[in-house]
Design a protein around this motif. Structure first.
Motif, PDB file in Angstrom:
ATOM      1  N   ASN A  27       0.814  -1.215   0.000  1.00  0.00           N
ATOM      2  CA  ASN A  27       0.000   0.000   0.000  1.00  0.00           C
ATOM      3  C   ASN A  27       0.851   1.270   0.000  1.00  0.00           C
ATOM      4  O   ASN A  27       0.356   2.353   0.269  1.00  0.00           O
ATOM      5  CB  ASN A  27      -0.933   0.001   1.208  1.00  0.00           C
ATOM      6  CG  ASN A  27      -0.168   0.018   2.523  1.00  0.00           C
ATOM      7  OD1 ASN A  27       0.993  -0.380   2.559  1.00  0.00           O
ATOM      8  ND2 ASN A  27      -0.829   0.466   3.583  1.00  0.00           N
ATOM      9  N   LYS A  28       2.142   1.102  -0.286  1.00  0.00           N
ATOM     10  CA  LYS A  28       3.029   2.261  -0.280  1.00  0.00           C
ATOM     11  C   LYS A  28       3.969   2.254  -1.479  1.00  0.00           C
ATOM     12  O   LYS A  28       4.321   1.203  -2.003  1.00  0.00           O
ATOM     13  CB  LYS A  28       3.854   2.296   1.010  1.00  0.00           C
ATOM     14  CG  LYS A  28       3.033   2.589   2.264  1.00  0.00           C
ATOM     15  CD  LYS A  28       3.925   2.646   3.484  1.00  0.00           C
ATOM     16  CE  LYS A  28       3.085   2.946   4.741  1.00  0.00           C
ATOM     17  NZ  LYS A  28       3.920   2.986   5.963  1.00  0.00           N
ATOM     18  N   ILE A  29       4.354   3.465  -1.879  1.00  0.00           N
ATOM     19  CA  ILE A  29       5.444   3.648  -2.842  1.00  0.00           C
ATOM     20  C   ILE A  29       6.642   4.180  -2.062  1.00  0.00           C
ATOM     21  O   ILE A  29       6.522   5.137  -1.293  1.00  0.00           O
ATOM     22  CB  ILE A  29       5.071   4.669  -3.931  1.00  0.00           C
ATOM     23  CG1 ILE A  29       3.878   4.188  -4.750  1.00  0.00           C
ATOM     24  CG2 ILE A  29       6.268   4.941  -4.848  1.00  0.00           C
ATOM     25  CD1 ILE A  29       3.374   5.232  -5.738  1.00  0.00           C
TER      26      ILE A  29
ATOM     27  N   ALA B 203       7.609  -0.520  -5.344  1.00  0.00           N
ATOM     28  CA  ALA B 203       6.178  -0.698  -5.083  1.00  0.00           C
ATOM     29  C   ALA B 203       5.751  -2.070  -5.603  1.00  0.00           C
ATOM     30  O   ALA B 203       6.293  -2.559  -6.603  1.00  0.00           O
ATOM     31  CB  ALA B 203       5.356   0.395  -5.760  1.00  0.00           C
TER      32      ALA B 203
ATOM     33  N   GLY C 222      -0.320   1.379  -9.351  1.00  0.00           N
ATOM     34  CA  GLY C 222      -1.674   1.334  -8.812  1.00  0.00           C
ATOM     35  C   GLY C 222      -2.503   2.419  -9.466  1.00  0.00           C
ATOM     36  O   GLY C 222      -2.554   2.524 -10.688  1.00  0.00           O
TER      37      GLY C 222
ATOM     38  N   LYS D 163      -1.913   5.674  -8.948  1.00  0.00           N
ATOM     39  CA  LYS D 163      -1.148   6.918  -8.994  1.00  0.00           C
ATOM     40  C   LYS D 163      -0.294   7.011 -10.272  1.00  0.00           C
ATOM     41  O   LYS D 163       0.246   6.004 -10.734  1.00  0.00           O
ATOM     42  CB  LYS D 163      -0.243   7.045  -7.772  1.00  0.00           C
ATOM     43  CG  LYS D 163      -1.016   7.297  -6.468  1.00  0.00           C
ATOM     44  CD  LYS D 163      -0.108   7.799  -5.397  1.00  0.00           C
ATOM     45  CE  LYS D 163      -0.831   7.907  -4.051  1.00  0.00           C
ATOM     46  NZ  LYS D 163      -1.907   8.913  -4.072  1.00  0.00           N
TER      47      LYS D 163
ATOM     48  N   LEU E  78      -0.347   4.637  -1.240  1.00  0.00           N
ATOM     49  CA  LEU E  78      -0.941   4.400  -2.557  1.00  0.00           C
ATOM     50  C   LEU E  78      -2.434   4.707  -2.576  1.00  0.00           C
ATOM     51  O   LEU E  78      -2.997   4.997  -3.620  1.00  0.00           O
ATOM     52  CB  LEU E  78      -0.710   2.950  -2.980  1.00  0.00           C
ATOM     53  CG  LEU E  78       0.591   2.682  -3.723  1.00  0.00           C
ATOM     54  CD1 LEU E  78       0.879   1.189  -3.817  1.00  0.00           C
ATOM     55  CD2 LEU E  78       0.548   3.288  -5.099  1.00  0.00           C
TER      56      LEU E  78
END
Length: 458
Positions: free
Chosen positions: A3-5, A25, A177, A179, A457
């Motif tokens: 859930n993160k970059i 990611a 995702g 973004k 994200l």
């Protein structure tokens, strides 16, 4: 971590050179550009250190364009264990191959010279990488088309878009995702004589923008007018003009402008030489990729007929000894190495000669020292007095100025969540940050080298 970059600023953060931005990611590690640090010794020493992220864990490298400060670390990356694809447009990969081979050759020659004359503190002096290292890198090259989305996996895809600057140059859109990340690479000029105007991004949730000329406005007077004046002034003194030039696009642009100046009778018909093996090879890339620039094949041929191309080192030495007025375009653009240094040994002390700077000069380079009025320059372990006239033409730069950078952002509909200014010295970065905030009211960050941050994200 899904859930993160995670973003790693591995280069071109707080400086113009060494572009490397790593995005992690969905279990993938994507490196945007893989450039060499240039200029100040403290920056160049960074090239010898292992990357701050394990090379063998990087899945893919995406290249915005072929310049050394965006591709020059690739052979070291492979030596450190990288084995993924290195992806760029066809002209970018052709230029990168030329540049990497030239870089390796120069490094090998510099090491031999340093060992012979004992002016290195290292014994023996070694090249950062050699031609064999470059040959081991080339099989990883993989071409990509413009404007086509390509999947890395089900969550990540990318595409390349035309950006001017040099042949093959692009900005990169990376969808992770939901973004969209945009990496500007080096943004070209709106009215370049050879290249088409850069395209503009329409969406950027996370934006990385260069600011090489973030604090400058290019002069309104045309570069062709200024160039003609500088040439005629030097010829009136019966002097020789030495032009340290970037072999990719800048050399070809100069050839084009000299061709036009001669054609219209604005400069006399004195001999013009192009002394850059890499520049000759890049001309072939121009011939092969006419869809990327404005010149037809016939125009390319006519332009080339006006310029004498130096082919051997023996010709270089003979031309340096020639006392007749002439124009010599020679690599490299910041006078960091290459054949221009041979001409410097003969002409820096000549009061009738002109050293003409035609592009950005990074901190710590000989070009920057000349630009700032140095009275002597160190070459091959010795100091040479500077008596020659030193001129600078900013209008020839392949980089967008502050106004053009601001314009490049004008099609973005919604405010980006994060904007990072990269590829800039402190003054350029801060000036562009203030301008973006003033024009768009967007908040902007200026990262430092090896900064790492995480972005949600969702």
């Amino acid at each position: 971590m899904n859930n993160k970059i995670q973003i790693h600023f591995l280069g071109a953060a707080g400086t113009v050179t060494g572009s490397k931005h790593l995005i992690s990611a969905f279990g993938k590690n994507i490196l945007i550009d893989c450039g060499l640090f240039q200029g100040l010794k403290e920056l160049r020493l960074l090239n010898w250190k292992p990357l701050a992220f394990p090379a063998k864990k990087i899945d893919v490298v995406l290249l915005t364009h072929g310049h050394l400060d965006h591709t020059g670390y690739l052979p070291r990356l492979v030596k450190e264990g990288f084995s993924g694809a290195i992806i760029g447009t066809s002209p970018t990969l052709q230029i990168a191959e030329i540049i990497l081979k030239d870089s390796a050759k120069i490094q090998e020659e510099d090491a031999i010279r340093a060992n012979k004359h004992h002016y290195s503190i290292h014994s023996p002096a070694l090249p950062l990488y050699n031609l064999d290292d470059v040959e081991k890198t080339l099989p990883f090259f993989q071409g990509a088309s413009l404007n086509e989305w390509t999947n890395i996996d089900e969550n990540i895809r990318y595409r390349f878009r035309y950006n001017g600057h040099i042949l093959g140059a692009t900005f990169i859109e990376l969808q992770v995702g939901k973004k969209t990340l945009v990496f500007s690479g080096d943004i070209g000029r709106i009215n370049d004589p050879l290249l088409f105007p850069p395209e503009k991004p329409e969406k950027a949730d996370i934006l990385f923008i260069e600011a090489t000329y973030g604090n400058r406005i290019h002069p309104s007077r045309t570069a062709q007018d200024t160039l003609g004046e500088v040439i005629n002034n030097c010829i009136s003194r019966k002097g020789t003009i030495i032009i340290p030039s970037f072999s990719v696009e800048r050399t070809q642009l100069l050839m084009y402008l000299f061709w036009q100046l001669k054609k219209t009778g604005r400069i006399p018909r004195i001999p013009i030489y192009m002394d850059s093996p890499m520049g000759r090879n890049v001309l072939e890339v121009f011939h092969k990729n006419t869809e990327w620039h404005k010149l037809s094949l016939d125009e390319c041929a006519e332009m080339c007929d006006e310029i004498k191309r130096v082919k051997s080192v023996d010709e270089t030495f003979a031309l340096a000894e020639n006392t007749e007025p002439k124009i010599i375009i020679a690599g490299s653009g910041m006078a960091a190495g290459g054949r221009v240094l041979t001409y410097f040994t003969k002409y820096l002390g000549d009061r009738n000669a002109t050293i003409l700077l035609v592009g950005f000069q990074a901190e710590g380079t000989r070009g920057r020292a000349l630009l700032e009025g140095a009275k002597e320059i160190k070459l091959y372990g010795k100091y040479f007095k500077v008596n020659a006239h030193v001129e600078n033409i900013e209008g020839l730069s392949g980089h967008a100025d502050q106004n053009e950078l601001i314009s490049w952002l004008s099609n973005i509909k919604q405010s980006p969540e994060n904007i990072f200014i990269v590829h800039a010295e402190k003054e350029g970065a801060e000036a562009l940050r203030l301008k973006i905030n003033d024009i768009y009211q967007w908040q902007v960050d200026i990262p430092r080298l090896n900064d790492t941050l995480e972005i949600e994200l969702n």
